[in-house]
Design an enzyme around this catalytic site. Structure first.
Site, PDB file in Angstrom:
ATOM      1  CG  ASP A  47      30.078  37.472  51.353  1.00 51.95           C
ATOM      2  OD1 ASP A  47      29.221  37.717  50.477  1.00 51.95           O
ATOM      3  OD2 ASP A  47      30.343  36.324  51.736  1.00 51.95           O
ATOM      4  CB  THR A  73      31.580  35.250  35.890  1.00 50.82           C
ATOM      5  OG1 THR A  73      32.950  35.219  36.305  1.00 50.82           O
ATOM      6  CG2 THR A  73      30.913  36.515  36.370  1.00 50.82           C
ATOM      7  CE1 TYR A 142      27.173  33.885  35.501  1.00 53.02           C
ATOM      8  CE2 TYR A 142      26.518  33.951  33.195  1.00 53.02           C
ATOM      9  CZ  TYR A 142      27.070  34.571  34.302  1.00 53.02           C
ATOM     10  OH  TYR A 142      27.520  35.868  34.212  1.00 53.02           O
TER      11      TYR A 142
HETATM   12  N1  LIG Z   1      32.474  37.960  31.798  1.00 53.27           N
HETATM   13  C1  LIG Z   1      31.557  38.079  30.840  1.00 53.27           C
HETATM   14  O1  LIG Z   1      31.785  37.750  29.652  1.00 53.27           O
HETATM   15  C2  LIG Z   1      30.190  38.647  31.190  1.00 53.27           C
HETATM   16  C3  LIG Z   1      29.222  38.703  30.175  1.00 53.27           C
HETATM   17  C4  LIG Z   1      27.978  39.236  30.475  1.00 53.27           C
HETATM   18  C5  LIG Z   1      27.719  39.715  31.743  1.00 53.27           C
HETATM   19  N2  LIG Z   1      28.659  39.620  32.720  1.00 53.27           N
HETATM   20  C6  LIG Z   1      28.322  40.143  34.054  1.00 53.27           C
HETATM   21  O2  LIG Z   1      29.233  41.181  34.391  1.00 53.27           O
HETATM   22  C7  LIG Z   1      29.430  41.214  35.802  1.00 53.27           C
HETATM   23  C8  LIG Z   1      30.919  41.229  36.132  1.00 53.27           C
HETATM   24  O3  LIG Z   1      31.525  40.068  35.594  1.00 53.27           O
HETATM   25  P1  LIG Z   1      33.121  39.872  35.556  1.00 53.27           P
HETATM   26  O4  LIG Z   1      33.449  39.319  34.235  1.00 53.27           O
HETATM   27  O5  LIG Z   1      33.814  41.078  36.053  1.00 53.27           O
HETATM   28  O6  LIG Z   1      33.266  38.722  36.668  1.00 53.27           O
HETATM   29  P2  LIG Z   1      34.537  38.300  37.513  1.00 53.27           P
HETATM   30  O7  LIG Z   1      35.792  38.753  36.869  1.00 53.27           O
HETATM   31  O8  LIG Z   1      34.358  36.841  37.795  1.00 53.27           O
HETATM   32  O9  LIG Z   1      34.376  39.133  38.881  1.00 53.27           O
HETATM   33  C9  LIG Z   1      33.397  38.872  39.820  1.00 53.27           C
HETATM   34  C10 LIG Z   1      33.927  39.324  41.175  1.00 53.27           C
HETATM   35  O10 LIG Z   1      32.874  39.191  42.124  1.00 53.27           O
HETATM   36  C11 LIG Z   1      33.439  38.694  43.338  1.00 53.27           C
HETATM   37  N3  LIG Z   1      32.432  38.074  44.185  1.00 53.27           N
HETATM   38  C12 LIG Z   1      31.863  36.857  44.090  1.00 53.27           C
HETATM   39  N4  LIG Z   1      30.978  36.667  45.079  1.00 53.27           N
HETATM   40  C13 LIG Z   1      30.984  37.806  45.822  1.00 53.27           C
HETATM   41  C14 LIG Z   1      30.300  38.215  46.996  1.00 53.27           C
HETATM   42  N5  LIG Z   1      29.408  37.423  47.623  1.00 53.27           N
HETATM   43  N6  LIG Z   1      30.563  39.440  47.481  1.00 53.27           N
HETATM   44  C15 LIG Z   1      31.462  40.264  46.907  1.00 53.27           C
HETATM   45  N7  LIG Z   1      32.155  39.918  45.798  1.00 53.27           N
HETATM   46  C16 LIG Z   1      31.915  38.698  45.267  1.00 53.27           C
HETATM   47  C17 LIG Z   1      34.493  37.729  42.867  1.00 53.27           C
HETATM   48  O11 LIG Z   1      35.418  37.495  43.902  1.00 53.27           O
HETATM   49  P3  LIG Z   1      36.190  36.081  43.986  1.00 53.27           P
HETATM   50  O12 LIG Z   1      37.043  36.020  42.750  1.00 53.27           O
HETATM   51  O13 LIG Z   1      36.952  36.192  45.253  1.00 53.27           O
HETATM   52  O14 LIG Z   1      35.140  35.028  43.996  1.00 53.27           O
HETATM   53  C18 LIG Z   1      35.108  38.494  41.695  1.00 53.27           C
HETATM   54  O15 LIG Z   1      36.140  39.352  42.146  1.00 53.27           O
HETATM   55  C19 LIG Z   1      28.664  40.009  36.359  1.00 53.27           C
HETATM   56  O16 LIG Z   1      27.413  40.432  36.823  1.00 53.27           O
HETATM   57  C20 LIG Z   1      28.490  39.104  35.161  1.00 53.27           C
HETATM   58  O17 LIG Z   1      27.348  38.289  35.291  1.00 53.27           O
HETATM   59  C21 LIG Z   1      29.893  39.105  32.475  1.00 53.27           C
END
Ligand SMILES: NC(=O)c1ccc[n+]([C@@H]2O[C@H](COP(=O)([O-])OP(=O)(O)OC[C@H]3O[C@@H](n4cnc5c(N)ncnc54)[C@H](OP(=O)(O)O)[C@@H]3O)[C@@H](O)[C@H]2O)c1
Length: 348
Positions: A47, A73, A142
Site C-alpha cells: 500500500d 481513477t 479527482y
Molecule cells: N485511465 C486514464 O484514462 C488515465 C488518464 C490520464 C492519466 N491517468 C493516470 O495514469 C495512472 C494509472 O492509471 P490506470 O488507468 O492504470 O488506473 P487503474 O487501472 O485504476 O490502476 C490503479 C491501480 O492503483 C492501485 N492502488 C490504488 N491505491 C493504491 C495504494 N494506496 N497503493 C498501491 N496501489 C494502489 C489500484 O488497486 P485497487 O484496484 O486494488 O484499488 C489499481 O490497481 C494514474 O496516475 C492515473 O491518474 C489515467
C-alpha cells in the site's frame, strides 16, 4: 521480475502494479529491459500510502527508481466522495498521500520517482494547447486529488534539491478492458449509441506508449545515476505532458473513427451484419455539447517540453486506436464463438 518477499536490491520498484498502466509497465519492462530487476507490487503487497510499509519495502529492496502507477481513477466515484469524508479519504490516500510517501522515501534513499498525473488538473474550455507552465485549475475531486499528488512531489523536491522526480501528465488512456474504444463499440453493437460530445478535445494515448515512456525514462535515470558528464541528456525534474503524436480530435470524431475501423475489420472477417451496425452507428452519431459535465473540455496537451528532450519510441495515436479496436473485436468474436453465436453463423 522478482518475488515480492525476496530480500534483494532491485533496480525498479513498480507500485500499483495490478492496475491497467501498472500491468502495461510490467510487461514493457519484461519485454524491452529483461535484465533489469523489477519488483512489481500491487496494492495487496504494498500500500503506497502506508509510510511504514513503504519504508520496509525500501529497506528490503533498495530500489534505484520507483515507478508509481498506483492511483484512484474512478472519476465518478471520486466526485461522489465529495460528500463523504471516509470515501474522500480513500481517494486522497491513493492520489495525494501515496505520492507524498513515495517522494519522501525516494528523497531519503536517493532514488528517482516517476509518477503519473492527468489532464484533469486543468478545467475550462478554449482551444489553446496546455503547457506545463499553465497554472493548474483542477477539475472536480479527482483533478484536485491528482494535483495534490503533483504538489506533494514538488514540495519534497523543494526541500531536497537532489531528489529526482518526473511527473507525466497523460490523457484519454486506452488499450485495456473498459476503455473508451470498448465502450463505443459495445454501445454501437448493442444499438444504444446516439450522441457523443463534440466539444471535448484531446489526443488518445495507449497504455502501451505510456508504459514505454516509463521504461525509457527509467533507463535514463539508471544510466545517468552518478554520471557527471553523461552522454544522455538528463531530463530536468518536474512536470511533463505526454500524448502520442497526431492531431487533436474531439470525442465525436474519435468515436466515428473507431466505428469506421470496426466496420472495416468486421467486413473483412465476413461479419457483414455487425459491420453494417457499426457503419450505421457511425453515420447517425450526433454531436452534443457538455453532455457529460464530469470531464474537462480542453484536454489538448502540448508535449513540446518532453519531445525537445527525448524521443519516445511510439507511433501516432491512430495506430494504437486501430490496435485497441482489433483487440476488442478479437475478444468479442472469441466470446461469440464460445457462445455459438458467431457472426459467421449469421452469414451461413
Ligand atoms: N485511465 C486514464 O484514462 C488515465 C488518464 C490520464 C492519466 N491517468 C493516470 O495514469 C495512472 C494509472 O492509471 P490506470 O488507468 O492504470 O488506473 P487503474 O487501472 O485504476 O490502476 C490503479 C491501480 O492503483 C492501485 N492502488 C490504488 N491505491 C493504491 C495504494 N494506496 N497503493 C498501491 N496501489 C494502489 C489500484 O488497486 P485497487 O484496484 O486494488 O484499488 C489499481 O490497481 C494514474 O496516475 C492515473 O491518474 C489515467
Amino acid at each position: 521480475m522478482i518475488d515480492a518477499n525476496e530480500r534483494m536490491s532491485v533496480d525498479v520498484l513498480l507500485t500499483g502494479a495490478n492496475g491497467r498502466l501498472g500491468e502495461a509497465v510490467a510487461r514493457e519492462f519484461a519485454h524491452t529491459a529483461p535484465t533489469l530487476r523489477v519488483a512489481a507490487l500491487g496494492r495487496s503487497l504494498l500500500d503506497a500510502a502506508e509510510q511504514e510499509a513503504v519504508h520496509e519495502a525500501f529497506s528490503r529492496l533498495a530500489p534505484r527508481v520507483v515507478v508509481n502507477a498506483a492511483a484512484f481513477t474512478d472519476v465518478a466515484a471520486a466526485q461522489a466522495a465529495a460528500r463523504n469524508s471516509a470515501a474522500l479519504d480513500v481517494v486522497m490516500r491513493a492520489n495525494a498521500r501515496a505520492p507524498e510517501v513515495l517522494a519522501q522515501a525516494c528523497a531519503a534513499h536517493g532514488a528517482s520517482l516517476i509518477h503519473f498525473s492527468t489532464d484533469y488538473v486543468f478545467s475550462g474550455g478554449g482551444s489553446r494547447m496546455r503547457t506545463e507552465v499553465e497554472k493548474p485549475r483542477p477539475f472536480g475531486v479527482y483533478g484536485r486529488s491528482k494535483r495534490a499528488g503533483e504538489a506533494a512531489l514538488e514540495h519534497v523536491g523543494r526541500q531536497n534539491p537532489t531528489f529526482r522526480y518526473l511527473i507525466f501528465r497523460l490523457s484519454w488512456l486506452h488499450g485495456a478492458p473498459g476503455d473508451f474504444v470498448s465502450k463505443v463499440l459495445d454501445a454501437a453493437l448493442a444499438g444504444r449509441l446516439s450522441r457523443m460530445r463534440n466539444d471535448q478535445w484531446g489526443r488518445p494515448t495507449s497504455y502501451e506508449s505510456a508504459a514505454k515512456l516509463a521504461v525509457q525514462t527509467t533507463q535514463r535515470e539508471l544510466m545517468n545515476e552518478g554520471a557527471q558528464n553523461s552522454l544522455h541528456v538528463t531530463i530536468p525534474r518536474g512536470i511533463y505532458h505526454f500524448a502520442e503524436p497526431g492531431p487533436v480530435v474531439n470525442r465525436l470524431r474519435l468515436a466515428k473513427l473507431i466505428l469506421g475501423m470496426g466496420a472495416v475489420k468486421l467486413a473483412e472477417r465476413g461479419c457483414l451484419f455487425e459491420s453494417e451496425m457499426l457503419r450505421r452507428a457511425g453515420e447517425s452519431l450526433q454531436g452534443c455539447r457538455m453532455h457529460d459535465r464530469a470531464r474537462p473540455a480542453n484536454c489538448r496537451l502540448n508535449c513540446g517540453k518532453l519531445s525537445g528532450l527525448m524521443a519516445i519510441d511510439c507511433f501516432s495515436w491512430n495506430y494504437y486506436v486501430d490496435k485497441s479496436v482489433e483487440n476488442f473485436l478479437q475478444s468479442r468474436l472469441l466470446g461469440m464463438e464460445e457462445a455459438s453465436d458467431t457472426c459467421l453463423d449469421k452469414e451461413n
